[in-house]
Motif scaffolding. Structure first.
Motif, PDB file in Angstrom:
ATOM      1  N   ASP A 208      -7.954 -24.836  53.184  1.00 59.09           N
ATOM      2  CA  ASP A 208      -7.629 -25.110  54.582  1.00 59.09           C
ATOM      3  C   ASP A 208      -7.213 -23.797  55.252  1.00 59.09           C
ATOM      4  OD1 ASP A 208      -6.094 -25.762  56.988  1.00 59.09           O
ATOM      5  OD2 ASP A 208      -6.336 -27.840  56.365  1.00 59.09           O
ATOM      6  N   TYR A 209      -8.061 -23.341  56.128  1.00 55.75           N
ATOM      7  CA  TYR A 209      -7.893 -22.040  56.798  1.00 55.75           C
ATOM      8  C   TYR A 209      -6.597 -22.005  57.614  1.00 55.75           C
ATOM      9  CZ  TYR A 209      -9.284 -18.175  59.961  1.00 55.75           C
ATOM     10  OH  TYR A 209      -9.354 -17.019  60.689  1.00 55.75           O
ATOM     11  N   HIS A 210      -6.331 -23.078  58.339  1.00 58.91           N
ATOM     12  CA  HIS A 210      -5.157 -23.112  59.209  1.00 58.91           C
ATOM     13  C   HIS A 210      -3.861 -23.217  58.394  1.00 58.91           C
ATOM     14  CE1 HIS A 210      -2.957 -23.505  62.885  1.00 58.91           C
ATOM     15  NE2 HIS A 210      -2.546 -24.725  62.618  1.00 58.91           N
ATOM     16  N   HIS A 211      -3.875 -24.023  57.349  1.00 56.14           N
ATOM     17  CA  HIS A 211      -2.700 -24.113  56.477  1.00 56.14           C
ATOM     18  C   HIS A 211      -2.403 -22.753  55.851  1.00 56.14           C
ATOM     19  CE1 HIS A 211      -3.186 -28.731  55.791  1.00 56.14           C
ATOM     20  NE2 HIS A 211      -2.774 -28.425  57.003  1.00 56.14           N
ATOM     21  N   ASP A 212      -3.463 -22.050  55.501  1.00 52.13           N
ATOM     22  CA  ASP A 212      -3.303 -20.728  54.891  1.00 52.13           C
ATOM     23  C   ASP A 212      -2.709 -19.743  55.899  1.00 52.13           C
ATOM     24  OD1 ASP A 212      -3.498 -18.790  52.868  1.00 52.13           O
ATOM     25  OD2 ASP A 212      -5.458 -18.135  53.600  1.00 52.13           O
ATOM     26  N   ARG A 213      -3.041 -19.947  57.169  1.00 50.62           N
ATOM     27  CA  ARG A 213      -2.488 -19.093  58.217  1.00 50.62           C
ATOM     28  C   ARG A 213      -1.006 -19.419  58.444  1.00 50.62           C
ATOM     29  NH1 ARG A 213      -5.896 -18.881  63.527  1.00 50.62           N
ATOM     30  NH2 ARG A 213      -6.006 -21.129  63.256  1.00 50.62           N
ATOM     31  N   CYS A 214      -0.663 -20.722  58.389  1.00 50.64           N
ATOM     32  CA  CYS A 214       0.737 -21.133  58.598  1.00 50.64           C
ATOM     33  C   CYS A 214       1.598 -20.839  57.371  1.00 50.64           C
ATOM     34  CB  CYS A 214       0.817 -22.631  58.875  1.00 50.64           C
ATOM     35  SG  CYS A 214      -0.009 -23.148  60.370  1.00 50.64           S
ATOM     36  N   HIS A 215       0.997 -20.924  56.217  1.00 45.93           N
ATOM     37  CA  HIS A 215       1.750 -20.794  54.962  1.00 45.93           C
ATOM     38  C   HIS A 215       0.918 -19.991  53.963  1.00 45.93           C
ATOM     39  CE1 HIS A 215       4.464 -21.765  51.750  1.00 45.93           C
ATOM     40  NE2 HIS A 215       3.596 -22.512  51.112  1.00 45.93           N
ATOM     41  N   PRO A 216       0.869 -18.670  54.191  1.00 46.30           N
ATOM     42  CA  PRO A 216      -0.022 -17.843  53.371  1.00 46.30           C
ATOM     43  C   PRO A 216       0.470 -17.658  51.942  1.00 46.30           C
ATOM     44  CG  PRO A 216       1.101 -16.515  55.050  1.00 46.30           C
ATOM     45  CD  PRO A 216       1.607 -17.910  55.185  1.00 46.30           C
ATOM     46  N   SER A 217      -0.426 -17.230  51.092  1.00 44.98           N
ATOM     47  CA  SER A 217      -0.068 -16.928  49.714  1.00 44.98           C
ATOM     48  C   SER A 217       0.803 -15.687  49.663  1.00 44.98           C
ATOM     49  CB  SER A 217      -1.335 -16.717  48.888  1.00 44.98           C
ATOM     50  OG  SER A 217      -2.015 -17.927  48.766  1.00 44.98           O
TER      51      SER A 217
END
Length: 303
Positions: A208-217
């Motif tokens: 999920d691109y947006h989740h990754d933007r909100c909560h990155p690794s």
DNA sequence: TGAAGTCAAGGCGTG
DNA sequence: CACGCCTTGACTTCA
């Protein structure tokens, strides 16, 4: 570098069709109001068929079925209804058969996403067993439709992520792992953690691109993770009021679509099934088609 | 008839 | 420990 070929889709509602999915309350189930329940489920399955027809007509081959297609599907009474009034009903059987045939003919990717209450990492035994029941019930009819997969999140962290992950891995045994895809979320489990679980359990995952933007690794190695263990599906959304806000915007921004597809190309991904998560649902697809052209599309949209 | 409140479900932050 | 919030769209109740 070869551009990624994208197949786009959307989730649940189709805003171009007049009808919407119907629902009933728990009270209705407990009353065993057979007539109302049957009517709603039949209505929903007919609508699903209509949506799939619409999708094919518009070259949309990826779709997420609403987890409320059969509300309370794990409830014993609903299971009974499902068996007697859905599976054994001539018209419903006909729709299921038709959907299966369409899937085969058009290589559709139909998935389902059980809601947030299904948590396999919970320390509460009852929560886990209810979740297993629910996930299995939804898996049963997604299988009947020859759907592709069942997308879930890892869940909470309970102040001890390591133990939570262990519980999740253990409880995964009680659901059909071959259909499961695990998605990175916007609060707790990032891409790195999801990929670690998936590689270990040999299950698929959703980026999920947006989740990754909100909560990155923690480390910026998402590209390498995707290269090493490619997801089987992608979710794309734009935040509102700002691109990185958590709630979804009406449409996918052209900038996000461009960055996303370029990122996949960089990752060496050749083909991607992408679900647009936008308030305007299927209309967000036409919006992007207008804004960006069909340079990345595997098949031309005709709308 | 239109608006407001409600609806199975879990988890988390706050007080 | 209690409470509100998250998020979402259809259902239900009430004015």
């Amino acid at each position: 570098m070869e551009k990624v070929a994208v197949r786009v889709g959307y989730a649940c509602l189709n805003l171009s069709l007049k009808d919407s999915f119907r629902n009933y309350r728990l009270a209705t189930v407990e009353k065993k109001d057979e007539e109302k329940i049957t009517e709603v489920i039949w209505h929903n399955i007919r609508l699903l068929r209509e949506i799939i027809d619409y999708n094919i007509k518009h070259n949309i081959y990826v779709y997420r079925v609403s987890s409320d297609l059969i509300p309370f599907c794990a409830h014993p009474y609903i299971k009974e209804i499902y068996k007697e009034k859905v599976i054994n009903n001539e018209e419903m059987y006909y729709h299921f058969t038709a959907i299966r045939a369409l899937q085969e003919e058009h290589h559709l990717r139909i998935s389902i996403h059980p809601s947030q209450f299904n948590v396999l990492s919970s320390p509460k035994k009852e929560v886990v067993s209810r979740s297993i029941e629910e996930i299995n019930a939804q898996t049963e009819w997604i299988k009947a439709l020859r759907g592709e997969n069942v997308v879930i999140h890892v869940g909470g962290s309970y102040g001890d992520k390591k133990s939570a992950i262990e519980r999740f891995k253990t409880n995964l045994r009680y659901v059909d792992e071959s259909l499961i895809s695990i998605e990175n979320d916007d609060k707790t489990y990032n891409v790195e953690e999801v990929v670690e679980i998936c590689e270990h359990k040999c299950v698929k995952w959703v980026y999920d691109y947006h989740h990754d933007r909100c909560h990155p690794s923690a480390e910026n190695g998402v590209e390498n993770l995707i290269k090493a263990y490619p997801p089987n599906k992608y979710h794309l959304s734009t935040g509102a009021p700002h691109a990185d806000s958590r709630p979804h915007a009406d449409y996918i921004s052209a900038t996000d679509y461009k960055h996303f597809t370029e990122f996949l190309t960089q990752c060496g991904i050749k083909e991607a099934d992408v679900i647009f998560e936008a308030k305007k649902k299927n209309k967000a697809i036409f919006h992007i088609l207008e804004a960006c052209g069909n340079g990345y599309w595997k098949l031309e949209g005709d709308n």
